[in-house]
Design a protein around this motif. Structure first.
Motif, short mmCIF file in Angstrom:
data_model
loop_
_atom_site.label_atom_id
_atom_site.label_comp_id
_atom_site.label_asym_id
_atom_site.label_seq_id
_atom_site.Cartn_x
_atom_site.Cartn_y
_atom_site.Cartn_z
N GLU A 120 -21.31 -8.73 -80.81
CA GLU A 120 -21.77 -10.51 -80.19
C GLU A 120 -20.93 -10.77 -78.99
O GLU A 120 -21.02 -11.36 -78.02
CB GLU A 120 -20.64 -10.89 -81.41
N LYS A 121 -19.89 -9.63 -78.31
CA LYS A 121 -19.73 -10.12 -77.26
C LYS A 121 -20.85 -9.45 -76.05
O LYS A 121 -20.80 -10.42 -74.89
CB LYS A 121 -18.29 -9.26 -76.89
N GLN A 122 -21.39 -8.29 -76.39
CA GLN A 122 -23.01 -8.48 -75.57
C GLN A 122 -23.81 -9.15 -75.61
O GLN A 122 -24.11 -9.94 -74.55
CB GLN A 122 -23.14 -7.00 -75.50
N PHE A 123 -23.46 -9.62 -76.32
CA PHE A 123 -24.90 -11.14 -77.01
C PHE A 123 -24.13 -12.20 -76.03
O PHE A 123 -25.00 -13.25 -75.65
CB PHE A 123 -24.89 -11.43 -78.69
N HIS A 124 -22.73 -12.95 -76.15
CA HIS A 124 -23.00 -14.12 -75.52
C HIS A 124 -22.36 -14.01 -74.39
O HIS A 124 -22.78 -14.44 -72.96
CB HIS A 124 -21.45 -14.12 -75.70
N PHE A 125 -22.41 -12.83 -73.52
CA PHE A 125 -22.14 -12.46 -71.48
C PHE A 125 -23.00 -12.53 -71.51
O PHE A 125 -23.45 -13.53 -70.74
CB PHE A 125 -20.95 -11.03 -71.90
N HIS A 126 -24.45 -12.21 -72.34
CA HIS A 126 -25.72 -11.95 -71.99
C HIS A 126 -26.54 -12.94 -71.46
O HIS A 126 -27.14 -13.70 -71.37
CB HIS A 126 -27.06 -10.74 -72.14
N LEU A 127 -26.00 -13.92 -73.02
CA LEU A 127 -26.29 -15.87 -72.60
C LEU A 127 -26.30 -16.32 -71.90
O LEU A 127 -27.10 -16.44 -71.59
CB LEU A 127 -26.01 -15.72 -74.61
N SER A 128 -25.14 -15.97 -71.70
CA SER A 128 -24.29 -16.98 -70.63
C SER A 128 -24.83 -16.76 -69.35
O SER A 128 -25.20 -17.47 -68.76
CB SER A 128 -22.52 -16.66 -70.41
#
Length: 159
Positions: A120-128
């Motif tokens: 989830e943290k990786q997803f939000h980092f890349h999404l941002s």
């Protein structure tokens, strides 16, 4: 049934960012009737539209991988269309992105593969990051469109 009521968050969604970028590139493509006129027209030095200059996206130089300072508007035009096509049609496995073609290491791949514990943290980092890059690319497409209109206007007034 869940209803999206927060228009601010919806405005900043990845889907909307991609649509804005694709729309800007489509507008650029429809406006630029003679792409060859963009050759040798330099990009403006004070543009904020370069990909953020970080060690991850440079080739060991001061220039970012995607929009190098010595590039002309034609190169940017071709690159923006290529990115639009990648978004619309996907990227084939094994295809190299601009960073890999230029010899830069793939950013974050080993970090992501090494630690799948916090997806989830990786997803939000890349999404941002993707939202930020798409916003910059959208501004670049809009700027290129406007500069093309100025160039054509200047050429037609002089003749």
């Amino acid at each position: 049934m869940m209803q999206i009521t927060d228009s601010y968050n919806q405005k900043n969604s990845l889907f909307n960012a991609m649509n804005r970028f694709i729309g800007a590139v489509n507008n650029m493509d429809q406006t630029v009737m003679v792409p060859s006129l963009l050759r040798d027209v330099p990009l403006e030095e004070n543009e904020e539209l370069k990909v953020a200059e970080t060690p991850e996206n440079t080739n060991g130089t001061d220039s970012p991988t995607y929009f190098q300072q010595d590039a002309d508007m034609y190169s940017s035009y071709v690159l923006l269309k290529s990115i639009r096509n990648d978004i619309e049609w996907g990227v084939l496995q094994g295809d190299e992105g601009p960073a890999e073609k230029a010899g830069a290491p793939a950013v974050g791949v080993s970090r992501c593969e090494a630690d799948d514990s916090d997806l989830e943290k990786q997803f939000h980092f890349h999404l941002s990051g993707l939202n930020t890059v798409l916003s910059k690319l959208t501004r670049k497409a809009n700027t290129l469109t406007n500069r093309y209109k100025e160039e054509i206007g200047n050429r037609s007034c002089g003749h």
